[in-house]
Design a protein around this motif. Structure first.
Motif, PDB file in Angstrom:
ATOM      1  N   GLY A 163       0.828  -1.205   0.000  1.00 31.15           N
ATOM      2  CA  GLY A 163       0.000   0.000   0.000  1.00 31.15           C
ATOM      3  C   GLY A 163       0.855   1.245   0.000  1.00 31.15           C
ATOM      4  O   GLY A 163       2.072   1.198   0.217  1.00 31.15           O
ATOM      5  N   GLY A 164       0.231   2.390  -0.259  1.00 33.72           N
ATOM      6  CA  GLY A 164       0.943   3.655  -0.279  1.00 33.72           C
ATOM      7  C   GLY A 164       1.443   4.063   1.090  1.00 33.72           C
ATOM      8  O   GLY A 164       0.817   3.767   2.111  1.00 33.72           O
ATOM      9  N   LYS A 165       2.556   4.779   1.142  1.00 25.13           N
ATOM     10  CA  LYS A 165       3.185   5.115   2.417  1.00 25.13           C
ATOM     11  C   LYS A 165       2.439   6.200   3.185  1.00 25.13           C
ATOM     12  O   LYS A 165       2.731   6.440   4.353  1.00 25.13           O
ATOM     13  CB  LYS A 165       4.633   5.532   2.189  1.00 25.13           C
ATOM     14  CG  LYS A 165       5.504   4.372   1.683  1.00 25.13           C
ATOM     15  CD  LYS A 165       6.957   4.773   1.637  1.00 25.13           C
ATOM     16  CE  LYS A 165       7.526   4.906   3.030  1.00 25.13           C
ATOM     17  NZ  LYS A 165       8.910   5.426   3.026  1.00 25.13           N
ATOM     18  N   LYS A 166       1.499   6.863   2.538  1.00 26.25           N
ATOM     19  CA  LYS A 166       0.722   7.904   3.207  1.00 26.25           C
ATOM     20  C   LYS A 166      -0.684   7.420   3.554  1.00 26.25           C
ATOM     21  O   LYS A 166      -1.551   8.213   3.901  1.00 26.25           O
ATOM     22  CB  LYS A 166       0.662   9.157   2.329  1.00 26.25           C
ATOM     23  CG  LYS A 166       2.035   9.756   2.070  1.00 26.25           C
ATOM     24  CD  LYS A 166       1.990  10.972   1.149  1.00 26.25           C
ATOM     25  CE  LYS A 166       3.391  11.509   0.882  1.00 26.25           C
ATOM     26  NZ  LYS A 166       3.363  12.685  -0.040  1.00 26.25           N
ATOM     27  N   GLU A 167      -0.887   6.098   3.464  1.00 22.23           N
ATOM     28  CA  GLU A 167      -2.193   5.495   3.744  1.00 22.23           C
ATOM     29  C   GLU A 167      -2.118   4.667   5.026  1.00 22.23           C
ATOM     30  O   GLU A 167      -1.270   3.788   5.158  1.00 22.23           O
ATOM     31  CB  GLU A 167      -2.630   4.614   2.568  1.00 22.23           C
ATOM     32  CG  GLU A 167      -2.737   5.369   1.247  1.00 22.23           C
ATOM     33  CD  GLU A 167      -2.896   4.440   0.058  1.00 22.23           C
ATOM     34  OE1 GLU A 167      -3.079   3.216   0.270  1.00 22.23           O
ATOM     35  OE2 GLU A 167      -2.816   4.938  -1.079  1.00 22.23           O
ATOM     36  N   SER A 168      -3.009   4.942   5.961  1.00 22.55           N
ATOM     37  CA  SER A 168      -2.969   4.256   7.252  1.00 22.55           C
ATOM     38  C   SER A 168      -3.160   2.745   7.109  1.00 22.55           C
ATOM     39  O   SER A 168      -2.606   1.964   7.886  1.00 22.55           O
ATOM     40  CB  SER A 168      -4.017   4.837   8.197  1.00 22.55           C
ATOM     41  OG  SER A 168      -5.310   4.733   7.650  1.00 22.55           O
ATOM     42  N   ALA A 169      -3.940   2.324   6.103  1.00 23.68           N
ATOM     43  CA  ALA A 169      -4.181   0.892   5.905  1.00 23.68           C
ATOM     44  C   ALA A 169      -2.885   0.127   5.651  1.00 23.68           C
ATOM     45  O   ALA A 169      -2.776  -1.060   6.001  1.00 23.68           O
ATOM     46  CB  ALA A 169      -5.147   0.672   4.746  1.00 23.68           C
ATOM     47  N   SER A 170      -1.901   0.790   5.074  1.00 20.44           N
ATOM     48  CA  SER A 170      -0.610   0.135   4.809  1.00 20.44           C
ATOM     49  C   SER A 170       0.076  -0.254   6.108  1.00 20.44           C
ATOM     50  O   SER A 170       0.632  -1.353   6.239  1.00 20.44           O
ATOM     51  CB  SER A 170       0.292   1.069   4.006  1.00 20.44           C
ATOM     52  OG  SER A 170      -0.336   1.498   2.820  1.00 20.44           O
ATOM     53  N   TYR A 171       0.026   0.620   7.073  1.00 12.41           N
ATOM     54  CA  TYR A 171       0.682   0.369   8.363  1.00 12.41           C
ATOM     55  C   TYR A 171      -0.096  -0.654   9.178  1.00 12.41           C
ATOM     56  O   TYR A 171       0.497  -1.439   9.926  1.00 12.41           O
ATOM     57  CB  TYR A 171       0.860   1.693   9.113  1.00 12.41           C
ATOM     58  CG  TYR A 171       1.720   2.648   8.317  1.00 12.41           C
ATOM     59  CD1 TYR A 171       3.099   2.624   8.440  1.00 12.41           C
ATOM     60  CD2 TYR A 171       1.150   3.520   7.398  1.00 12.41           C
ATOM     61  CE1 TYR A 171       3.903   3.465   7.677  1.00 12.41           C
ATOM     62  CE2 TYR A 171       1.938   4.370   6.623  1.00 12.41           C
ATOM     63  CZ  TYR A 171       3.314   4.327   6.762  1.00 12.41           C
ATOM     64  OH  TYR A 171       4.097   5.159   5.993  1.00 12.41           O
ATOM     65  N   GLN A 172      -1.406  -0.659   8.998  1.00  8.32           N
ATOM     66  CA  GLN A 172      -2.229  -1.683   9.637  1.00  8.32           C
ATOM     67  C   GLN A 172      -1.857  -3.061   9.094  1.00  8.32           C
ATOM     68  O   GLN A 172      -1.723  -4.036   9.845  1.00  8.32           O
ATOM     69  CB  GLN A 172      -3.706  -1.385   9.369  1.00  8.32           C
ATOM     70  CG  GLN A 172      -4.670  -2.118  10.276  1.00  8.32           C
ATOM     71  CD  GLN A 172      -6.059  -1.516  10.196  1.00  8.32           C
ATOM     72  OE1 GLN A 172      -6.495  -1.037   9.146  1.00  8.32           O
ATOM     73  NE2 GLN A 172      -6.781  -1.517  11.298  1.00  8.32           N
ATOM     74  N   ALA A 173      -1.646  -3.120   7.771  1.00 11.15           N
ATOM     75  CA  ALA A 173      -1.254  -4.383   7.138  1.00 11.15           C
ATOM     76  C   ALA A 173       0.127  -4.826   7.605  1.00 11.15           C
ATOM     77  O   ALA A 173       0.370  -6.024   7.831  1.00 11.15           O
ATOM     78  CB  ALA A 173      -1.277  -4.226   5.616  1.00 11.15           C
ATOM     79  N   ILE A 174       1.033  -3.879   7.760  1.00 10.37           N
ATOM     80  CA  ILE A 174       2.384  -4.212   8.232  1.00 10.37           C
ATOM     81  C   ILE A 174       2.338  -4.755   9.659  1.00 10.37           C
ATOM     82  O   ILE A 174       2.959  -5.771   9.981  1.00 10.37           O
ATOM     83  CB  ILE A 174       3.307  -2.980   8.140  1.00 10.37           C
ATOM     84  CG1 ILE A 174       3.621  -2.677   6.675  1.00 10.37           C
ATOM     85  CG2 ILE A 174       4.601  -3.208   8.931  1.00 10.37           C
ATOM     86  CD1 ILE A 174       4.379  -1.394   6.453  1.00 10.37           C
ATOM     87  N   ALA A 175       1.578  -4.087  10.517  1.00  8.12           N
ATOM     88  CA  ALA A 175       1.461  -4.554  11.905  1.00  8.12           C
ATOM     89  C   ALA A 175       0.896  -5.969  11.953  1.00  8.12           C
ATOM     90  O   ALA A 175       1.337  -6.805  12.742  1.00  8.12           O
ATOM     91  CB  ALA A 175       0.576  -3.597  12.699  1.00  8.12           C
ATOM     92  N   LYS A 176      -0.070  -6.232  11.070  1.00  6.44           N
ATOM     93  CA  LYS A 176      -0.674  -7.568  11.023  1.00  6.44           C
ATOM     94  C   LYS A 176       0.359  -8.605  10.598  1.00  6.44           C
ATOM     95  O   LYS A 176       0.440  -9.696  11.176  1.00  6.44           O
ATOM     96  CB  LYS A 176      -1.863  -7.572  10.056  1.00  6.44           C
ATOM     97  CG  LYS A 176      -2.614  -8.883  10.010  1.00  6.44           C
ATOM     98  CD  LYS A 176      -3.840  -8.795   9.111  1.00  6.44           C
ATOM     99  CE  LYS A 176      -4.607 -10.115   9.090  1.00  6.44           C
ATOM    100  NZ  LYS A 176      -5.812 -10.038   8.200  1.00  6.44           N
ATOM    101  N   GLN A 177       1.181  -8.261   9.602  1.00  8.85           N
ATOM    102  CA  GLN A 177       2.213  -9.198   9.140  1.00  8.85           C
ATOM    103  C   GLN A 177       3.284  -9.421  10.206  1.00  8.85           C
ATOM    104  O   GLN A 177       3.839 -10.513  10.310  1.00  8.85           O
ATOM    105  CB  GLN A 177       2.837  -8.691   7.844  1.00  8.85           C
ATOM    106  CG  GLN A 177       1.904  -8.763   6.641  1.00  8.85           C
ATOM    107  CD  GLN A 177       2.644  -8.606   5.333  1.00  8.85           C
ATOM    108  OE1 GLN A 177       3.723  -9.147   5.129  1.00  8.85           O
ATOM    109  NE2 GLN A 177       2.044  -7.852   4.412  1.00  8.85           N
ATOM    110  N   LEU A 178       3.562  -8.387  10.998  1.00  5.36           N
ATOM    111  CA  LEU A 178       4.550  -8.531  12.068  1.00  5.36           C
ATOM    112  C   LEU A 178       3.978  -9.261  13.281  1.00  5.36           C
ATOM    113  O   LEU A 178       4.739  -9.685  14.165  1.00  5.36           O
ATOM    114  CB  LEU A 178       5.075  -7.159  12.505  1.00  5.36           C
ATOM    115  CG  LEU A 178       6.304  -6.618  11.769  1.00  5.36           C
ATOM    116  CD1 LEU A 178       6.100  -6.547  10.258  1.00  5.36           C
ATOM    117  CD2 LEU A 178       6.678  -5.257  12.315  1.00  5.36           C
TER     118      LEU A 178
END
Length: 231
Positions: A163-178
């Protein structure tokens, strides 16, 4: 100027302007790609890795039958516009590989970033990269860095496919993967909008302000990695 951050299990860091100089990307890598990408695409567009990205470019253009010159023209236009488009980043990575391997340049990493990443890794922190550059390009930069191959420091890499780096959903996805609560993840970047997006999902944030005149906001700020105190 130092910042104390507590209860961190993983650190996700940007590259450009954060672990390394923004000037290396804009004054070395981008010009190299602009110079060499056209001929690289012309000569290699039938090879699987390149052909796959060429088809994605055509899809982005809305011209599935576009010839290779039209594809090259579109890529050069995206470079001029500094577009964060996945097929461009993937093709740039393939071109940059030749530059690294022929020692036309080395991946720039700030000494403070190198030293702290080494120490954090030694201390058992999980380290990750999240950049708009492709994962392949990320691994090239750290694989052929000023300090040698640093890829072993990182457990994983993320690019715009998450996802784009300025989109909160991207960080949500990263946290889920971690598989970690967002508040146990520290995100480092020089860009306020990226930090905002990470903060919105609960990540802790620190902005790297390495140059005067940068846009800042209410995020904790440091001038170098060694000003980040983890407790």
């Amino acid at each position: 100027m130092s910042v104390s951050v507590a209860n961190i299990k993983a650190i996700v860091t940007d590259i450009e302007g954060t672990t390394g100089s923004i000037h290396f990307v804009h004054q070395v890598l981008f010009p190299y790609a602009k110079q060499h990408l056209p001929e690289f695409v012309r000569q290699n567009h039938k090879q699987a890795a390149v052909a796959e990205q060429v088809e994605v470019v055509r899809a982005e253009m809305g011209q599935p039958e576009a010839d290779i010159e039209a594809v090259v023209e579109q890529l050069l236009q995206w470079i001029e516009q500094d577009k964060k488009i996945t097929p461009l980043k993937a093709l740039q990575g393939l071109v940059w590989e030749n530059g690294y391997k022929t020692e036309a340049y080395k991946g720039h990493v700030y000494p403070d970033a190198h030293d702290c990443l080494q120490q954090w890794h030694k201390n058992g922190l999980r380290l990750f990269i999240y950049s708009s550059g492709s994962i392949y390009a990320q691994k090239l930069l750290f694989g052929y860095s000023d300090f040698g191959d640093l890829n072993d420091l990182f457990e994983g890499n993320f690019d715009t496919t998450v996802g784009g780096k300025k989109e909160s959903a991207s960080y949500q996805a990263i946290a889920k993967q971690l598989a970690l609560p967002a508040e146990q993840i520290l995100f480092l970047s020089d860009v306020v909008a990226e930090l905002d997006a990470a903060q919105q999902v609960g990540m802790q944030t620190v902005q790297l302000v390495r140059e005067a005149g940068m846009e800042t906001a209410d995020h904790a700020q440091v001038a170098s990695f060694d000003q980040i105190q983890l407790s």
